[in-house]
Design a protein around this motif. Sequence first.
Motif, PDB file in Angstrom:
ATOM      1  N   ALA A  14       0.819  -1.220   0.000  1.00 26.69           N
ATOM      2  CA  ALA A  14       0.000   0.000   0.000  1.00 26.69           C
ATOM      3  C   ALA A  14       0.846   1.259   0.000  1.00 26.69           C
ATOM      4  CB  ALA A  14      -0.923   0.002   1.214  1.00 26.69           C
ATOM      5  N   GLY A  15       2.152   1.105   0.157  1.00 28.60           N
ATOM      6  CA  GLY A  15       3.023   2.270   0.160  1.00 28.60           C
ATOM      7  C   GLY A  15       4.388   1.908   0.692  1.00 28.60           C
ATOM      8  N   VAL A  16       5.444   2.381   0.003  1.00 28.47           N
ATOM      9  CA  VAL A  16       6.794   2.016   0.406  1.00 28.47           C
ATOM     10  C   VAL A  16       7.219   2.734   1.680  1.00 28.47           C
ATOM     11  CG1 VAL A  16       8.010   3.786  -0.932  1.00 28.47           C
ATOM     12  CG2 VAL A  16       9.113   1.566  -0.508  1.00 28.47           C
ATOM     13  N   ASN A  17       6.460   3.773   2.058  1.00 29.57           N
ATOM     14  CA  ASN A  17       6.738   4.475   3.308  1.00 29.57           C
ATOM     15  C   ASN A  17       5.439   5.034   3.871  1.00 29.57           C
ATOM     16  OD1 ASN A  17       6.247   6.856   1.754  1.00 29.57           O
ATOM     17  ND2 ASN A  17       8.413   6.901   1.160  1.00 29.57           N
ATOM     18  N   LEU A  18       5.551   5.677   5.017  1.00 30.16           N
ATOM     19  CA  LEU A  18       4.350   6.165   5.706  1.00 30.16           C
ATOM     20  C   LEU A  18       3.598   7.194   4.877  1.00 30.16           C
ATOM     21  CD1 LEU A  18       2.632   6.173   8.311  1.00 30.16           C
ATOM     22  CD2 LEU A  18       4.159   7.940   9.201  1.00 30.16           C
ATOM     23  N   SER A  19       4.324   8.073   4.213  1.00 33.49           N
ATOM     24  CA  SER A  19       3.677   9.091   3.394  1.00 33.49           C
ATOM     25  C   SER A  19       2.851   8.456   2.281  1.00 33.49           C
ATOM     26  CB  SER A  19       4.730  10.037   2.803  1.00 33.49           C
ATOM     27  OG  SER A  19       4.129  10.981   1.941  1.00 33.49           O
ATOM     28  N   ALA A  20       3.433   7.454   1.608  1.00 39.28           N
ATOM     29  CA  ALA A  20       2.714   6.766   0.534  1.00 39.28           C
ATOM     30  C   ALA A  20       1.535   5.973   1.080  1.00 39.28           C
ATOM     31  CB  ALA A  20       3.668   5.845  -0.216  1.00 39.28           C
ATOM     32  N   LEU A  21       1.690   5.385   2.251  1.00 40.77           N
ATOM     33  CA  LEU A  21       0.584   4.658   2.875  1.00 40.77           C
ATOM     34  C   LEU A  21      -0.575   5.588   3.180  1.00 40.77           C
ATOM     35  CD1 LEU A  21      -0.707   2.189   4.260  1.00 40.77           C
ATOM     36  CD2 LEU A  21       0.587   2.795   6.327  1.00 40.77           C
ATOM     37  N   ARG A  22      -0.272   6.757   3.719  1.00 42.53           N
ATOM     38  CA  ARG A  22      -1.333   7.732   4.009  1.00 42.53           C
ATOM     39  C   ARG A  22      -2.097   8.088   2.732  1.00 42.53           C
ATOM     40  NH1 ARG A  22       2.080  11.931   7.888  1.00 42.53           N
ATOM     41  NH2 ARG A  22       1.675  10.877   9.904  1.00 42.53           N
ATOM     42  N   THR A  23      -1.362   8.271   1.630  1.00 46.32           N
ATOM     43  CA  THR A  23      -2.009   8.611   0.355  1.00 46.32           C
ATOM     44  C   THR A  23      -2.912   7.477  -0.110  1.00 46.32           C
ATOM     45  OG1 THR A  23      -0.169  10.053  -0.296  1.00 46.32           O
ATOM     46  CG2 THR A  23      -1.595   9.230  -2.045  1.00 46.32           C
ATOM     47  N   SER A  24      -2.434   6.233  -0.021  1.00 41.06           N
ATOM     48  CA  SER A  24      -3.240   5.087  -0.437  1.00 41.06           C
ATOM     49  C   SER A  24      -4.506   4.969   0.395  1.00 41.06           C
ATOM     50  CB  SER A  24      -2.420   3.800  -0.319  1.00 41.06           C
ATOM     51  OG  SER A  24      -1.359   3.786  -1.239  1.00 41.06           O
ATOM     52  N   LEU A  25      -4.378   5.174   1.703  1.00 43.68           N
ATOM     53  CA  LEU A  25      -5.545   5.102   2.571  1.00 43.68           C
ATOM     54  C   LEU A  25      -6.538   6.206   2.228  1.00 43.68           C
ATOM     55  CD1 LEU A  25      -3.835   4.341   6.010  1.00 43.68           C
ATOM     56  CD2 LEU A  25      -5.194   2.753   4.647  1.00 43.68           C
ATOM     57  N   ARG A  26      -6.025   7.404   2.024  1.00 38.54           N
ATOM     58  CA  ARG A  26      -6.893   8.546   1.742  1.00 38.54           C
ATOM     59  C   ARG A  26      -7.616   8.379   0.407  1.00 38.54           C
ATOM     60  NH1 ARG A  26      -3.282  11.993   2.260  1.00 38.54           N
ATOM     61  NH2 ARG A  26      -2.782  12.425   0.074  1.00 38.54           N
ATOM     62  N   GLN A  27      -6.920   7.836  -0.583  1.00 40.11           N
ATOM     63  CA  GLN A  27      -7.507   7.671  -1.918  1.00 40.11           C
ATOM     64  C   GLN A  27      -8.190   6.315  -2.099  1.00 40.11           C
ATOM     65  OE1 GLN A  27      -4.266   8.400  -4.658  1.00 40.11           O
ATOM     66  NE2 GLN A  27      -4.204  10.591  -4.200  1.00 40.11           N
ATOM     67  N   HIS A  28      -8.190   5.499  -1.066  1.00 41.72           N
ATOM     68  CA  HIS A  28      -8.763   4.152  -1.127  1.00 41.72           C
ATOM     69  C   HIS A  28      -8.190   3.358  -2.301  1.00 41.72           C
ATOM     70  CE1 HIS A  28     -12.188   3.758   1.859  1.00 41.72           C
ATOM     71  NE2 HIS A  28     -11.502   4.826   2.210  1.00 41.72           N
ATOM     72  N   GLN A  29      -6.858   3.464  -2.445  1.00 45.18           N
ATOM     73  CA  GLN A  29      -6.150   2.786  -3.518  1.00 45.18           C
ATOM     74  C   GLN A  29      -5.428   1.572  -2.957  1.00 45.18           C
ATOM     75  OE1 GLN A  29      -6.062   3.512  -6.949  1.00 45.18           O
ATOM     76  NE2 GLN A  29      -5.092   1.488  -6.950  1.00 45.18           N
ATOM     77  N   SER A  30      -5.917   0.372  -3.256  1.00 41.77           N
ATOM     78  CA  SER A  30      -5.320  -0.855  -2.735  1.00 41.77           C
ATOM     79  C   SER A  30      -4.053  -1.213  -3.484  1.00 41.77           C
ATOM     80  CB  SER A  30      -6.321  -2.010  -2.847  1.00 41.77           C
ATOM     81  OG  SER A  30      -5.717  -3.240  -2.499  1.00 41.77           O
ATOM     82  N   GLY A  31      -3.134  -1.878  -2.780  1.00 38.58           N
ATOM     83  CA  GLY A  31      -1.919  -2.375  -3.409  1.00 38.58           C
ATOM     84  C   GLY A  31      -2.020  -3.816  -3.845  1.00 38.58           C
TER      85      GLY A  31
END
Length: 392
Positions: A14-31
Amino acid sequence: MQIDIIDYESCSAAGVNLSALRTSLRQHQSGLIKNNLPGSDLDTWIGVVGQVSAVNDLGEWQSRNNRLAALGYEQGTIRSTVSGLINKYGAARIGLIMGSSTSSIDRTEEAYTKLNSENALTDEFRQPFVHNPHAPALFAAHLSGIKGPSLTINTACSSSAKVFATGSRWLETGIVDAVLVGGVDTLCLSVLHGFDSLQLLSPDPCKPFDQHRNGINLGEASGFAVLQRAGENDNAKGIRLTGYGESSDAYHMSHPHPDGLGARLSMTQALDRAGLPPSAIDYVNLHGTSSRANDLIEGKLISELFPGSVSCSSTKAWMGHTLGAAGITEAIIAMDTLQTNVIPGSKNLEILDEALNFSIKATDEPKVCQHVMTNSFGFGGNNCTLLFSRTG
């Protein structure tokens, strides 16, 4: 004694780091992606961290698991935070605790496919520190320069949640001045086909707590956090580990106790240790694997223990069930709500299981939380619950 969280980072599909994870969660973009693991034709979805392939060869430490740990350790400020603590206290006064369920079995699996003519390991696979249950902590000590006590916890899916409880005890007893805790697990054929043999994998993206859920998706992840006694570091994140609970009901190798006795005990222990009633909890990040049995038992426990005002969600539909790394991945998601003031929704939830009745939504909820909780329940009935609180 209360424990401050000084730093934390997550690395998953869902994200290689915390910042990317936050973006995935916010945009509801699954990995999650359709299974493309070489050598596997299983009809399922997996959470792969593609950036692992760009990590340099680790020589004698080579394994996919160690490469994912190395990738996670380079994210954010984890490395610099640990280096600063080593400079302040000395490497022997920093502890290290890693959670994993498979260690570097990916490398061992590969080694057996490349045996020499005498059915022995070739030179490149003679790696005693890698073909080793303690490999995650051995490698993390190598990465970080930590020389204090080190431990690898393997209690299946609760492994890297229990690192926080153990780290807290180490700090309480004064044997260290700070602890790097973490977790790492990677996908390989043994893992994926092992879960398939248990008939647990879903051919669809997982739907935790949904009426039509039909199994889990597996993923890989690494994560790290730094713990210190409260008030001993000016760089604290304003997040405190205020409670934890651990239990083992040992009902069955893979099936939870039908009444959730151990899971209930871990949650009530965490509340008691924090001195909080269930009504004080703002958010619970559920173990929520999307299996029929686990979700049903956990959901019923939540409705019995907590009032309807307590918000809940499962976040496994973003990166899959990351096994021994699930505990720290979801602990980070839970504690990060104290920074973002947003509770993530339960992705893919359409119709709540008709046997359940508790506060869970598919959509995000803006909310300033004071106390949050996360559950991690593993094979063998090994359970851990963590409770984090805002300090300000």
